[in-house]
Design an enzyme around this catalytic site. Structure first.
Site, PDB file in Angstrom:
ATOM      1  CB  SER A 213      -0.908   0.015   1.231  1.00  0.00           C
ATOM      2  OG  SER A 213      -1.581   1.255   1.359  1.00  0.00           O
ATOM      3  CE1 TYR A 226      -4.927  -2.112   5.067  1.00  0.00           C
ATOM      4  CE2 TYR A 226      -3.933  -0.068   4.308  1.00  0.00           C
ATOM      5  CZ  TYR A 226      -4.539  -1.277   4.035  1.00  0.00           C
ATOM      6  OH  TYR A 226      -4.753  -1.661   2.730  1.00  0.00           O
TER       7      TYR A 226
END
Length: 320
Positions: A213, A226
Site C-alpha cells: 500500500s 494498517y
C-alpha cells in the site's frame, strides 16, 4: 552588481512577465486516461458493516476490464488469491483467468455471494474457479485451504496475498489492542501462513505477489496499524525474495494508492465520499486499473528478471 546577480534578476523578470501573460488555469476535474471513464468524488453516502460486501455498494467497483485482451501470459498456471471475492482480488482473479490461469479465491464465510459472482466471472473466461471460505489469521485453515486448492486446480504456481483488515480511528489512543491485533493477524500473519503453506508446492517459475500500500510507503495518521503492516509487507517481500531465489520463485508486491473497494464504505462513510480526492489524479483507482500490475508481476513472460520489487500504483506524485 556582479554578472551572476544580473543574470539571476533577468531570469526572475522573465518568469514574472511570463506568469503575467499566461491566463490562470481553471481547476481541472479528475484525470481520465484509461480505456473508459472512471467515477470521480464525491461518492454515495453509505456505511457498510464490516467486512463489507461488494454487492451492497451503491457505486459498484469496476473490475471486469472489458478492453483487456488476453494473450496467454499465465497459460496453464494455477493461482490462489486471498480476499479474492471482491475489490482488487476479484479484478486480479478475473484478469488472471483471461490470461489462461485457473483460480482459487479465498474469502470470509459471510462473503459467499461476492465469491460466487467472482467464480462465475472466472468461469466466463473459460477457466476453472474454486472458492474456499475461512479466516487467514488461522494457520490451520491456511494449510488446509492450500491443500484443497492444490487438489482442485492440480497444483499452485501463483499466490496473491491480498486479504486485509483496515479501520480508521479518530485518535491514536482510540486504537485498541484488539483492533491492533486483528490488523496484524490479518495483514501480516495471514501472508506468513499462506506463503509457508504454498512454497513447498511451488516449482521454479512460480511467483508470489503481495498487496502492499501507499500507506506503507508514506504512512497515514488515521490508520497507523494498517500503515505499519503494509510497510511490513514491503519488507517481507524484499527479504523473502532473497530467500527464494535459489528455488526459482519470484516475490514482488504492488503498492496501491486509493482504490474503490468494499474496504472504503465499510470503514468511514464521510471519508469514503471524498475518497481519492487528494491524489494528483483527484480520484481513486478502480480495481481493474490495478489488476494489470499483478498480471505483470505474476507472469514469467513479462517479469522473469524482477523479484523483491515494490510497484507503486498510486495515481501520481506531486503536491496534492
Amino acid at each position: 552588481m556582479s554578472q551572476v546577480e544580473e543574470r539571476q534578476r533577468a531570469i526572475q523578470r522573465q518568469v514574472k512577465e511570463a506568469d503575467a501573460k499566461r491566463p490562470k488555469e481553471k481547476p481541472q476535474g479528475a484525470m481520465q486516461a484509461g480505456a473508459r471513464e472512471y467515477p470521480e468524488p464525491p461518492f454515495p453516502d453509505q456505511l457498510l458493516d464490516k467486512p463489507g460486501l461488494e454487492k451492497d455498494q451503491k457505486l459498484q467497483p469496476m473490475y471486469d476490464a472489458p478492453y483487456w485482451k488476453g494473450s496467454g501470459k499465465l497459460e496453464g498456471m494455477r493461482a490462489i488469491v486471498t480476499g479474492g471475492d471482491s475489490g482488487i482480488g476479484r479484478a486480479v482473479a478475473v484478469l488472471f483467468a483471461r490470461e489462461g490461469a485457473d483460480v482459487c479465491i479465498m474469502h470470509l464465510p459471510g462473503e459467499q455471494a461476492d465469491a460466487d459472482k467472482t467464480c462465475e466471472a472466472i468461469r466466463g473466461e473459460g477457466r476453472k474457479a474454486h472458492s474456499i471460505a475461512g479466516d487467514v489469521t488461522d494457520r490451520a485453515f491456511c494449510f488446509s485451504a492450500v491443500e484443497q486448492a492444490a487438489g482442485a486446480l492440480g497444483g499452485v504456481d501463483i499466490l496473491v496475498n491480498n486479504a486485509a483488515f483496515q479501520l480508521h480511528v479518530g485518535q491514536f489512543e482510540d486504537l485498541t489492542e484488539d483492533h491492533f491485533d486483528l490488523t496484524l493477524k490479518t495483514n501480516l500473519y495471514g501472508y506468513f501462513h499462506m506463503t509457508q503453506a504454498c512454497i513447498p508446492r511451488m516449482k521454479p517459475g512460480s511467483s508470489i505477489v503481495n498487496s502492499g500500500s501507499v500507506t506503507g510507503l508514506m504512512g497515514s495518521p488515521a490508520i497507523v496499524d494498517y500503515s505499519m503492516t503494509k510497510g511490513g509487507i514491503h519488507a517481507f517481500t524484499r527479504a523473502l525474495s532473497g530467500a527464494l531465489i535459489a528455488r526459482g520463485i519470484r516475490v514482488n508486491a504492488v503498492a496501491p494508492g486509493p482504490v474503490w473497494t468494499p474496504l472504503n464504505p465499510s470503514d468511514d462513510a464521510e471519508k469514503a465520499k471524498h475518497f481519492g480526492e487528494g491524489t494528483p489524479m483527484k480520484r481513486p483507482a478502480q480495481p481493474e486499473e490495478l489488476a494489470p500490475a499483478y498480471v505483470f508481476l505474476a507472469s514469467p513472460q513479462m517479469s522473469s528478471y524482477i523479484t523483491g520489487e515494490i510497484l507503486p500504483v498510486i495515481g501520481g506524485y506531486g503536491a496534492h
